[in-house]
Design a protein around this motif. Structure first.
Motif, PDB file in Angstrom:
ATOM      1  N   ARG A   1       9.430 -33.643 -36.597  1.00 52.58           N
ATOM      2  CA  ARG A   1       8.347 -33.586 -37.588  1.00 52.58           C
ATOM      3  C   ARG A   1       7.050 -34.103 -36.970  1.00 52.58           C
ATOM      4  O   ARG A   1       7.070 -34.741 -35.906  1.00 52.58           O
ATOM      5  N   PHE A   2       5.952 -33.809 -37.655  1.00 56.07           N
ATOM      6  CA  PHE A   2       4.677 -34.378 -37.228  1.00 56.07           C
ATOM      7  C   PHE A   2       4.562 -35.796 -37.765  1.00 56.07           C
ATOM      8  O   PHE A   2       4.875 -36.060 -38.927  1.00 56.07           O
ATOM      9  N   LEU A   3       4.087 -36.679 -36.915  1.00 58.81           N
ATOM     10  CA  LEU A   3       3.811 -38.045 -37.352  1.00 58.81           C
ATOM     11  C   LEU A   3       2.325 -38.302 -37.132  1.00 58.81           C
ATOM     12  O   LEU A   3       1.699 -37.700 -36.251  1.00 58.81           O
TER      13      LEU A   3
ATOM     14  N   ALA B   1      -2.218 -36.070 -35.396  1.00 54.30           N
ATOM     15  CA  ALA B   1      -0.866 -35.690 -35.787  1.00 54.30           C
ATOM     16  C   ALA B   1      -0.076 -35.434 -34.516  1.00 54.30           C
ATOM     17  O   ALA B   1      -0.490 -34.632 -33.672  1.00 54.30           O
TER      18      ALA B   1
END
Lengths: 753, 270
Positions: free
Chosen positions: B81-83, B89
């Motif tokens: 996932r993107f953090l 991001a």
């Protein structure tokens, strides 16, 4: 006290129910010599016993007159309670026996001196037996311990030692010894004597000069062999039991003038149990040569060693009274064991042929095998060969991995276990078995068991009067077309307090059941990434922020919502209503249904209840108790109460009919639970292997159609056919009928949690 | 080798794990790996499935990334996932993507515990495509020849709800694990914890006896793992009988009758 006074006091207590005066006088005459205090104590219990049984009360006074001097007056209340308990359990005779020996039956146990009863031990001993044997073994009752390899028989009670603990230990040693006899393969070895059939071992023993002593000595020698096996396997048990064995051996007494014979036997037994002769005087009876003979038992079977062993005693002559040691020596029922072994081998052979031929069919090898079989008729080459992959490749003794030659298909675990079992028993897998399987494999494939074979159920025709079903005939390897007719009926509702009584009876367990099933129902979970919900889903929020920063359109699914998982399970309970369920079994079945209905009401799963019975192939009956969409209300409760024993157990048609019904329901998961009390059987030729194979086929058809099938069988004995009929791991066996209601609920929970 | 700061080499196993094959599982696994086929391991708890994976990873010199599946496992948990880091991001690979990129072994333990919609994500990796589409990145990662997907589950729990869908199941080469033979199990216990052969044999006997109670109400008999655990307790000085109770039988059930029967077995053996 004078007889007249006693009589008046007695009549005053029992009034208005007045017995014959002469009878009263006869009984009260026994009390004339007693003190006033003792008479008062005895009379206090008359009011308790008289209403239960007049004869018992008279017996109590007669025996009480003798016993009152042995026990304090304050124990009379407890004594009379136990007398009544014996009377209710076994009648007047049992109560008289109890009263006849107060020291043994009442005072001894009160002081912790008492025997052990099988009834109080049976559950634990049964489980212990299963663990030791590694398979289901039944406990039975016999005065002298014995086994037929499928059942172990022990005395109803043992009171040889003064403490209960020692007697319990003796029970455990007895069943362990019976296991050791089986494990040492003495029964299989007996089949090698060349006199198979009734009395084959007796005929062999008759070849010795004194057959009775030969039989006795054979028992001793086999005891030594089995005891040594236990020394190796169960050192803890032997450590604790050796002093008891030693005492029992010392108690052996000579009969007639056979002291030398008796001493030599004692020496042999002491040597085998303790490793040395207990008393110095006996040591001279055990020379080194005899020890060598005994030591041969560690590697050879008892039949081989016996002639030499017998020769030592033959010269002495005599016989012994073995006393309590008889329980350890036991009795060898070679004939019954031979029947069981031959039957087991036949079953294994048939199961192997059926399973292997099915494996061949499933692996599309039918053609190859048929070709190979044709060739085999012309030459000695095998039609089908099983290769032992492990043994061949790694040169190790294990034989776990078998492959069908020319195919990488591995055999099923059931077939592998069977092959291992046959090899353990016979030393090899007979080639004839494999050839027979090859032959059967050529008879055609029955595709109803494959996945999605719904057609198998739709083939049946529905007439205006009944549903017609095919029946599997294993002998022809095919179906008998439209062979059975099944009629649907509804169980008549009866007004009764059965359901209420059951709920009251299981009040304690119900609380626990409800709590456990609430937990099943409350499989609540937070559904993540919802458009709306009770809380923010931070993972989703972080993702959305990240996506946003990365230039991706962020998701609007940012909430957590509490969801209650819908359990899309439809369960059908199919209950045996044959005549054999009459009595306790039938009641337990009905109680089970009440408890499961309560549990289902909590968990909310859809369920239906049907019963089955019938007589002959033209009248198989399915009784509706509760349809899938019917509410569990007063009518269903009355129908459960109305379930009663009908006729026979033809299991195939109802299973096929229920499976067809289940395929019509829309649930994602379909579960069929069959509750039966044993073997399928009908009035006609639907019995034995035919009935087992048809039932098995019907279950396989249901499984093939995607239905999960589980069977619960209630029986006193776990028969070997159960695993074959129901499938390994697809059934549970319940031998104690009172545990059925709670076991059913527990099982449903574990199946669907 | 470092992927996004994750030192994948740390997941490599340098020391040969103790593993005794009970059949031809190693040959089959190596053949599956050579043909780029995924593996399905099934067998009762504590019979050596995870240990087999460690051995296989060591043998193939590949990093092993293990995911213990549970019913809250999402696709993002597997893929990544993107953090947000500072004002940026940053994409964070999940264990499955990591294993695909690094050409390692991704081992999904107790796969039936995961929701079926999550498991579907592995489908493109298990057929001849051998690719992992990552929607958010707009990329498809092709798995290198070294990559291997392995899943495991225990079919013995009897729950009809915990099963693999045929569409998932039929993508794998299946290896069935079971408890080893007594001789082999004694070897394993001895090799694993250094217990003497006599003690190992007694403990194995006890475990085998408990396994016979399966038709009598015990859900599962004692596993090899429990035997080893018990042997370790005994080696640490706990009395044999107490160690068997605490290390083995008490962990199997709460049923008093079954416990009493197993207690009889313990005192017979020790």
């Amino acid at each position: 006290m004078q007889l007249e006074i006693l009589k008046n006091r007695f009549l005053a207590i029992v009034s208005p129910s007045l017995p014959n005066e002469w009878e009263v006088e006869d009984v009260l005459a026994h009390l004339l010599g007693l003190s006033d205090g003792n008479v008062d104590s005895l009379f206090q219990q008359i009011a308790v016993i008289w209403p239960v049984s007049h004869s018992l009360c008279f017996a109590y006074l007669q025996e009480g007159a003798k016993c009152i001097v042995l026990m304090p007056g304050d124990l009379l209340g407890e004594w009379s309670r136990q007398i009544l308990g014996c009377y209710e359990a076994g009648g007047l005779l049992a109560a008289r026996n109890f009263m006849a020996d107060p020291e043994k039956h009442f005072l001894g146990p009160l002081d912790g001196r008492c025997g052990a009863r099988l009834t109080s031990l049976s559950e634990r001993l049964q489980l212990y037996l299963c663990g030791v044997f590694g398979r289901r073994i039944e406990l039975g009752v016999s005065k002298v311990p014995t086994t037929n390899i499928d059942r172990v028989f022990v005395p109803e009670n043992i009171d040889i030692f003064t403490t209960e603990a020692d007697n319990k230990l003796l029970y455990k040693l007895i069943v362990s010894l019976q296991w050791a006899h089986v494990e040492s393969r003495v029964f299989e070895d007996s089949l090698e004597l060349g006199h198979r059939g009734d009395g084959h071992v007796t005929r062999w023993l008759n070849t010795f000069s004194r057959p009775q002593e030969a039989k006795e000595l054979f028992g001793v020698l086999q005891f030594v062999k089995s005891f040594w096996l236990l020394v190796d396997v169960f050192p803890g048990l032997i450590r604790r039991a050796t002093p008891l064995c030693s005492d029992l051996i010392e108690a052996i007494s000579a009969q007639g003038g056979s002291v030398s014979y008796c001493n030599m036997l004692k020496s042999v037994l002491q040597y085998s149990v303790t490793g040395l002769s207990k008393s110095g005087s006996n040591r001279r009876y055990l020379d080194d040569l005899l020890k060598v003979v005994l030591e041969r038992l560690r590697s050879e079977n008892t039949f081989k060693v016996f002639p030499e062993f017998y020769a030592y005693f033959d010269a002495l002559g005599g016989t012994c009274n073995f006393g309590g040691l008889t329980l350890l020596l036991g009795r060898f029922d070679f004939d019954a064991a031979a029947v069981a072994i031959i039957s087991r081998r036949e079953d294994q052979k048939n199961a192997f042929i059926a399973l292997l031929s099915m494996a061949v069919q499933q692996n599309m090898l039918v053609k190859d095998v048929a070709n190979a079989e044709n060739k085999s008729q012309q030459s000695d080459s095998s039609a089908l060969v099983l290769t032992d992959a492990v043994a061949a490749e790694q040169e190790q003794p294990g034989h776990e991995e078998f492959l069908l030659q020319n195919s990488n298909a591995e055999l099923s675990s059931e077939l592998k276990a069977l092959i291992n079992s046959i090899q353990d028993d016979l030393g090899e897998l007979p080639q004839a078995y494999v050839q027979a399987a090859a032959g059967m494999a050529g008879k055609g494939v029955n595709d109803r068991e494959s996945h999605g074979a719904v057609a198998g159920f739709t083939q049946c025709s529905v007439s205006s009067v009944g549903h017609s079903y095919d029946e599997w005939d294993y002998r022809r390897g095919g179906y008998r077309s439209s062979w059975c007719t099944l009629y649907e009926k509804t169980v008549e509702a009866v007004t009764s307090t059965f359901v209420e009584d059951t709920l009251l009876k299981y009040q304690g367990q119900l609380h626990k059941i409800r709590r456990q099933f609430e937990m099943l129902r409350n499989q609540n979970r937070y559904a993540r990434r919802r458009r709306d919900g009770d809380e923010i889903d931070f993972d989703a929020l972080v993702d959305a922020l990240g996506d946003s920063k990365a230039g991706i359109v962020p998701s609007d699914r940012l909430f957590l919502r509490l969801l209650r998982d819908r359990r899309e399970i439809s369960t059908y309970f199919l209950v045996d209503m044959s005549y054999s369920t009459e009595g306790w079994v039938g009641t337990a079945l009905k109680e089970s249904l009440v408890l499961i209905a309560e549990a289902m009401a909590i968990v909310g799963d859809a369920y239906a209840i049907y019963g089955f019975s019938g007589m002959r192939r033209s009248k198989s009956e399915l009784f509706t108790v509760k349809k899938l969409d019917e509410v569990y209300g007063s009518v269903v409760k009355q129908r459960i109460a109305g379930i009663g024993p009908k006729e026979y157990t033809r299991m195939g048609p109802p299973i096929r009919h229920i499976a067809k019904k289940m395929l019509e329901c829309e649930s994602r998961v379909r579960l069929l639970i069959v509750l039966s009390d044993g073997k399928p059987e009908d009035y006609d030729d639907y019995k034995g292997k035919y009935a087992i194979e048809d039932t098995r086929k019907a279950l396989l058809e249901a499984r093939g159609a995607g239905i999960h099938v589980f069977c619960i069988t209630i029986d006193k004995m776990a028969h070997a056919y159960l695993g074959h009929m129901f499938g390994r791991g697809q059934f549970v066996f319940v031998d104690s009928v009172d545990t059925l209601p709670t076991k059913l609920v527990k099982l449903y929970r574990s199946l669907t949690c | 080798m470092t992927i996004q700061g994750f030192k994948i080499d740390e997941n490599k196993i340098d020391v040969e794990p103790f593993f005794l094959p009970r059949g031809n599982e190693i040959e089959i696994a190596l053949a599956a790996r050579a043909n780029q086929l995924p593996l399905l391991l099934k067998g009762p708890t504590g019979c050596g499935k995870s240990r087999f994976m460690q051995y296989l990873a060591w043998r193939l010199r590949l990093p092993l990334i293990t995911v213990s599946c549970h019913d809250d496992l999402s696709t993002g948990d597997l893929i990544g996932r993107f953090l947000v880091k500072g004002n940026e991001a940053v994409w964070q690979d999940g264990p499955l993507t990591l294993a695909v990129k690094a050409g390692g072994i991704c081992y999904l333990d107790e796969v039936v515990e995961a929701r079926k919609d999550t498991i579907v994500v592995i489908h493109p990796l298990t057929d001849d495509r051998r690719e992992l589409p990552v929607e958010k990145l707009g990329k498809i990662f092709r798995a290198p020849p070294e990559f291997m997907l392995v899943v495991s589950y225990n079919p013995g729990y009897q729950s009809i709800l915990k099963d693999l869908k045929p569409s998932t199941r039929q993508r794998f080469v299946s290896l069935t694990f079971d408890y080893p033979t007594e001789e082999r199990e004694v070897e394993i216990v001895t090799g694993e914890c250094g217990a003497d052969a006599h003690l190992s044999r007694r403990l194995v006997q006890l475990a085998v006896m408990t396994r016979s109670l399966k038709d009598s109400g015990l859900i599962e008999g004692a596993s090899t793992r429990l035997i080893i655990q018990t042997a370790r307790l005994i080696k640490s000085g706990v009395a044999e009988v107490d160690a068997c109770r605490a290390g083995m039988t008490q962990s199997l059930t709460d049923d008093l009758d079954l416990l009493a029967a197993m207690d009889e077995m313990i005192v017979s053996l020790f």
